[in-house]
Enzyme design. Structure first.
Site, mmCIF file in Angstrom:
data_model
loop_
_atom_site.group_PDB
_atom_site.id
_atom_site.type_symbol
_atom_site.label_atom_id
_atom_site.label_comp_id
_atom_site.label_asym_id
_atom_site.label_seq_id
_atom_site.Cartn_x
_atom_site.Cartn_y
_atom_site.Cartn_z
ATOM 1 N N SER A 282 -56.242 34.407 27.652
ATOM 2 C CA SER A 282 -56.101 34.880 26.275
ATOM 3 C C SER A 282 -56.557 36.331 26.193
ATOM 4 C CB SER A 282 -56.936 34.012 25.329
ATOM 5 O OG SER A 282 -56.809 34.442 24.000
ATOM 6 N N ASP A 283 -55.710 37.181 25.677
ATOM 7 C CA ASP A 283 -55.971 38.618 25.607
ATOM 8 C C ASP A 283 -57.131 38.910 24.654
ATOM 9 O OD1 ASP A 283 -55.684 41.273 26.140
ATOM 10 O OD2 ASP A 283 -53.705 41.502 25.265
#
Length: 520
Positions: A282-283
């Site tokens: 997840s960025d």
């Protein structure tokens, strides 16, 4: 453009109440008059319709129906058609022209002898295409003098205004004139967001990325023998920007047949997907940005966990320079509701812009000696035997385990879809930080927090490290000293050199100790 601050971020250094007041005042000054005029339009049509031969019920019903259908068509057309077709400012000018044309038609239709009244919309039209010509307004605010910024390209659409800007010798992507999605100035940090979780898994073959940004993070995965990579990016224009300007930094991401880059909401893709993954990355999603709270919710983590194969990992990257300790505790507590083992890792050792990862393990887990990350750390540690190495062993990025019983998280609320506390607390804390009444999690409290997890007593009882040689605990502690040295140096503290020397001494001693044990 001058009324809303020239496209700059409004609110200044005020708190949340002052910021909201500034927003409301700007909205009233900028759009108050036209919105009021539009609001009285329907009642005015009711008045004009009094002379209609049909009954009042039929007339009012027809007008309300037309108004409702037009409102639906307008909202869909403006967001999904006009912004992508004409862009922001031409779309606004077109809407203004249509309103003036409607006003002119009403004057001519209902007051054929009112020549002077008929001039008002005509004058408005002339002003609109001369003095108020919005085509001259900038789409993105840049500072070519102080920041050496140069706008390269802009995309407009329903997903927002995406721009690629050159700043000095680096490129970066901006969303909606303010929100930075990354750039070429910190490629190592972006790549480590792939390398660290990839090396923590024994054999990752299928990887999912929640967010693309520049594409530098996702591109790093192609250095590994993966079978399938899915990258979900909610903004199509971000994909276009990455493909056109960052291809030389993305390691062939858009040309590799193993990769699928899709313009979709990553959260919904994970909830509906039938595929399973070894790793979900997840960025960096800033919690105070509207709409990102659901990416930190228990329901999202549960859906993601269901998409993980046995031994799978979920990597939640968090920018500590954009969260307070309160939001960090909420995110951690929410992950602990879902994953049986959650560990904390540094993404870099910066003092002012630290990034960390919370790694959620699908099953209860311990670090094994055969884990690729430890093997890579062994190679880096060999360089330090003679005290001349400069590669930081990846195990030094470890910042300890977290648990529900930890006093830092035990009292933190859980973020859920029905109770999205992040969505409310983060914007308030963002404004409090701007006003100097709150601090991001980058100060002495961050170092104290990490020191609690890597002191000798904590490491001796750390269940995650129980499966490896105890000597590695000194490397973990060395990582803390390295981070502390960077922070103390930025604060011009006299103990900065002491902390750096402690880091080097621990690595050298551990390298010698591990080498001696290997010979036994």
């Amino acid at each position: 453009m001058a009324l809303p601050g020239g496209g700059d971020y409004i609110g200044g250094d005020t708190g949340f109440a002052g910021y909201m007041g500034h927003v409301v005042l700007t909205a009233v000054v900028a759009v108050g008059l036209p919105v009021t005029a539009m609001g009285v339009l329907l009642p005015y049509l009711f008045k004009l319709a009094e002379a209609d031969a049909r009954g009042p019920g039929e007339t009012v019903g027809a007008l309300v129906m037309i108004n409702t259908l037009a409102a639906i068509a307008g909202s869909v057309g403006a967001g999904c058609v006009l912004l992508g077709w004409l862009g922001l400012w031409p779309s606004l000018r077109l809407m203004a022209a249509l309103y003036l044309a409607a006003a002119l038609w009403l004057v001519v239709e209902k007051q054929p002898k009112g020549g002077s009244v008929r001039l008002a919309p005509i004058v408005g039209m002339l002003i609109l295409i001369t003095l108020l010509d919005t085509s001259r307004l900038p789409l993105v605010r840049t500072d070519p003098i102080e920041k050496e910024e140069m706008l390269l390209k802009v995309w407009e659409g329903a997903d927002g205004t995406v721009a690629v800007v050159r700043q000095g010798g680096h490129l970066r992507t901006k969303l909606n004139n303010w929100y930075t999605l990354g750039g070429t100035g910190d490629t190592i940090t972006q790549q480590i967001q792939t390398h660290l979780p990839m090396l923590l898994h024994e054999n990752p073959k299928r990887v999912f990325y929640l967010g693309l940004g520049t594409g530098i993070t996702a591109g790093a995965v192609l250095d590994y023998p993966v079978e399938s990579v899915v990258v979900a990016e909610i903004a199509p224009s971000v994909i276009k920007a990455s493909r056109e300007f960052f291809s030389e930094y993305t390691n062939g991401l858009f040309d590799d047949p193993r990769v699928s880059v899709i313009a979709e909401d990553g959260r919904n893709v994970l909830r509906g997907a039938q595929s399973e993954f070894d790793l979900i990355i997840s960025d960096l999603f800033i919690p105070w940005k509207a709409g990102t709270g659901t990416l930190y919710s228990v329901e999202h983590y549960q859906a993601s966990k269901r998409r993980l194969r046995e031994g799978g990992l979920y990597a939640q990257w968090i920018p500590l320079y954009q969260v307070t300790q309160e939001e960090f505790a909420i995110i951690t507590r929410s992950m602990l509701e879902v994953f049986p083992t959650v560990t904390l890792w540094r993404g870099n050792f910066w003092a002012d812009r630290p990034v960390v990862a919370l790694i959620g393990h699908r099953e209860a887990a311990i670090l094994e000696s055969s884990t690729p990350l430890l093997v890579a750390s062994q190679r880096a540690l060999e360089e330090h035997k003679d005290g001349v190495g400069d590669t930081v062993p990846l195990i030094a990025h470890y910042a300890g385990g977290v648990s529900k019983t930890d006093t830092n998280f035990s009292d933190a609320p859980v973020n859920t879809d029905n109770r999205p506390v992040i969505e409310y607390r983060a914007p308030i804390n963002h404004r409090l930080e701007k006003a100097g009444r709150a601090e991001w999690f980058t100060d002495e409290r961050m170092l104290d927090f990490m020191a609690e997890r890597v002191n000798r007593d904590a490491l001796a009882t750390d269940a995650y490290l129980s499966g490896i040689n105890p000597a590695w605990r000194d490397v973990v502690q060395a990582g803390y000293y390295f981070h502390a040295s960077k922070a103390l140096k930025s604060w011009e503290h006299e103990d900065a050199d002491v902390a750096e020397q402690a880091y080097r001494d621990l690595l050298q001693q551990t390298a010698i100790e591990l080498g001696r044990r290997a010979l036994q």
